[in-house]
Design a protein around this motif. Structure first.
Motif, PDB file in Angstrom:
ATOM      1  N   PRO A 157       0.724  -1.260   0.096  1.00  0.00           N
ATOM      2  CA  PRO A 157       0.103  -0.122  -0.017  1.00  0.00           C
ATOM      3  C   PRO A 157       0.778   1.150   0.055  1.00  0.00           C
ATOM      4  N   LEU A 158       0.430   2.341  -0.700  1.00  0.00           N
ATOM      5  CA  LEU A 158       1.155   3.501  -0.809  1.00  0.00           C
ATOM      6  C   LEU A 158       0.694   4.360   0.599  1.00  0.00           C
ATOM      7  N   ASP A 159      -0.399   4.025   1.251  1.00  0.00           N
ATOM      8  CA  ASP A 159      -0.993   4.528   2.406  1.00  0.00           C
ATOM      9  C   ASP A 159      -2.100   3.618   3.126  1.00  0.00           C
ATOM     10  N   GLU A 160      -2.137   3.693   4.424  1.00  0.00           N
ATOM     11  CA  GLU A 160      -2.975   2.679   4.960  1.00  0.00           C
ATOM     12  C   GLU A 160      -3.374   3.247   6.551  1.00  0.00           C
ATOM     13  N   ASP A 161      -4.346   2.961   6.878  1.00  0.00           N
ATOM     14  CA  ASP A 161      -4.970   3.225   8.180  1.00  0.00           C
ATOM     15  C   ASP A 161      -5.693   2.155   8.540  1.00  0.00           C
ATOM     16  N   ALA A 162      -6.378   2.236   9.809  1.00  0.00           N
ATOM     17  CA  ALA A 162      -7.130   1.215  10.169  1.00  0.00           C
ATOM     18  C   ALA A 162      -8.287   0.793   9.233  1.00  0.00           C
ATOM     19  N   ASP A 163      -8.851   1.785   8.591  1.00  0.00           N
ATOM     20  CA  ASP A 163      -9.872   1.683   7.741  1.00  0.00           C
ATOM     21  C   ASP A 163      -9.863   1.632   6.272  1.00  0.00           C
ATOM     22  N   THR A 164      -8.449   1.899   5.815  1.00  0.00           N
ATOM     23  CA  THR A 164      -8.251   2.123   4.427  1.00  0.00           C
ATOM     24  C   THR A 164      -6.743   1.656   3.985  1.00  0.00           C
ATOM     25  N   LEU A 165      -6.837   0.984   2.972  1.00  0.00           N
ATOM     26  CA  LEU A 165      -5.529   0.596   1.963  1.00  0.00           C
ATOM     27  C   LEU A 165      -5.584   1.519   0.783  1.00  0.00           C
ATOM     28  N   ILE A 166      -4.488   2.057   0.389  1.00  0.00           N
ATOM     29  CA  ILE A 166      -4.682   3.025  -0.714  1.00  0.00           C
ATOM     30  C   ILE A 166      -3.260   2.241  -1.557  1.00  0.00           C
ATOM     31  N   TYR A 167      -3.513   1.775  -2.865  1.00  0.00           N
ATOM     32  CA  TYR A 167      -2.550   1.263  -4.083  1.00  0.00           C
ATOM     33  C   TYR A 167      -2.372   2.092  -5.254  1.00  0.00           C
ATOM     34  N   GLN A 168      -1.542   1.943  -5.754  1.00  0.00           N
ATOM     35  CA  GLN A 168      -1.516   2.881  -7.033  1.00  0.00           C
ATOM     36  C   GLN A 168      -1.222   1.796  -8.194  1.00  0.00           C
ATOM     37  N   LEU A 169      -2.121   1.594  -9.100  1.00  0.00           N
ATOM     38  CA  LEU A 169      -2.063   0.760 -10.465  1.00  0.00           C
ATOM     39  C   LEU A 169      -2.048   1.585 -11.561  1.00  0.00           C
ATOM     40  N   GLY A 170      -0.822   1.832 -12.062  1.00  0.00           N
ATOM     41  CA  GLY A 170      -0.365   2.633 -13.202  1.00  0.00           C
ATOM     42  C   GLY A 170      -0.784   4.101 -12.859  1.00  0.00           C
ATOM     43  N   ASP A 171      -1.893   4.656 -13.581  1.00  0.00           N
ATOM     44  CA  ASP A 171      -2.424   6.142 -13.169  1.00  0.00           C
ATOM     45  C   ASP A 171      -3.358   6.126 -12.190  1.00  0.00           C
ATOM     46  N   LEU A 172      -4.163   4.866 -11.748  1.00  0.00           N
ATOM     47  CA  LEU A 172      -5.163   4.770 -11.050  1.00  0.00           C
ATOM     48  C   LEU A 172      -4.925   4.622  -9.587  1.00  0.00           C
TER      49      LEU A 172
END
Length: 140
Positions: A45-60
């Protein structure tokens, strides 16, 4: 209202509709999703907290969110995903090779590689939240 191809404002509006910058998916088990994205796609993950994971897939940017107040039950979510609601598509060079690699990584295919009538070869699998992923290539 009549569409004018030379109208800059209307062209600008048409362009934004052709790009998705972020996608938010509701999930019920972030830990399982984190393992899946790590083991299947080699992603952290680019960023994460207790309720969220954020990934980058190309430009998305893909945000996986766990918020029980705003998501269907896991059974309903899986049923919706199987009919294409929440389906994600990934273009690949070779569906058969990619499907074999996914299976080596412990992923169970929902559909084996197959040529579809409209000219693409696909295979599908699901993530732990029930979202269906399709890998596809143009048929030759």
């Amino acid at each position: 209202m009549r569409y004018h191809h030379d109208d800059a404002k209307e062209r600008a509006m048409a362009e934004w509709a052709k790009r998705i910058g972020a996608l938010n998916l509701m999930v019920d088990d972030l830990a399982a999703m984190k393992r899946f994205y790590r083991d299947t796609f080699d992603l952290a993950p680019l960023d994460e907290d207790a309720d969220t994971l954020i990934y980058q897939l190309g430009d998305l940017y893909l945000a996986l969110r766990s918020d029980p107040a705003h998501q269907p039950s896991p059974t309903d979510q899986a049923a919706l995903a199987r009919i294409g609601v929440g389906q994600l598509a990934l273009p690949v060079e070779d569906v058969d090779e990619t499907a074999a690699e996914l299976q080596r990584r412990g992923v169970t295919l929902l559909s084996a590689p197959a040529d579809l009538a409209w000219g693409i070869r696909t295979a599908t699998f699901a993530d732990p939240a029930g979202y269906v992923w399709e890998i596809s290539q143009d048929s030759d």
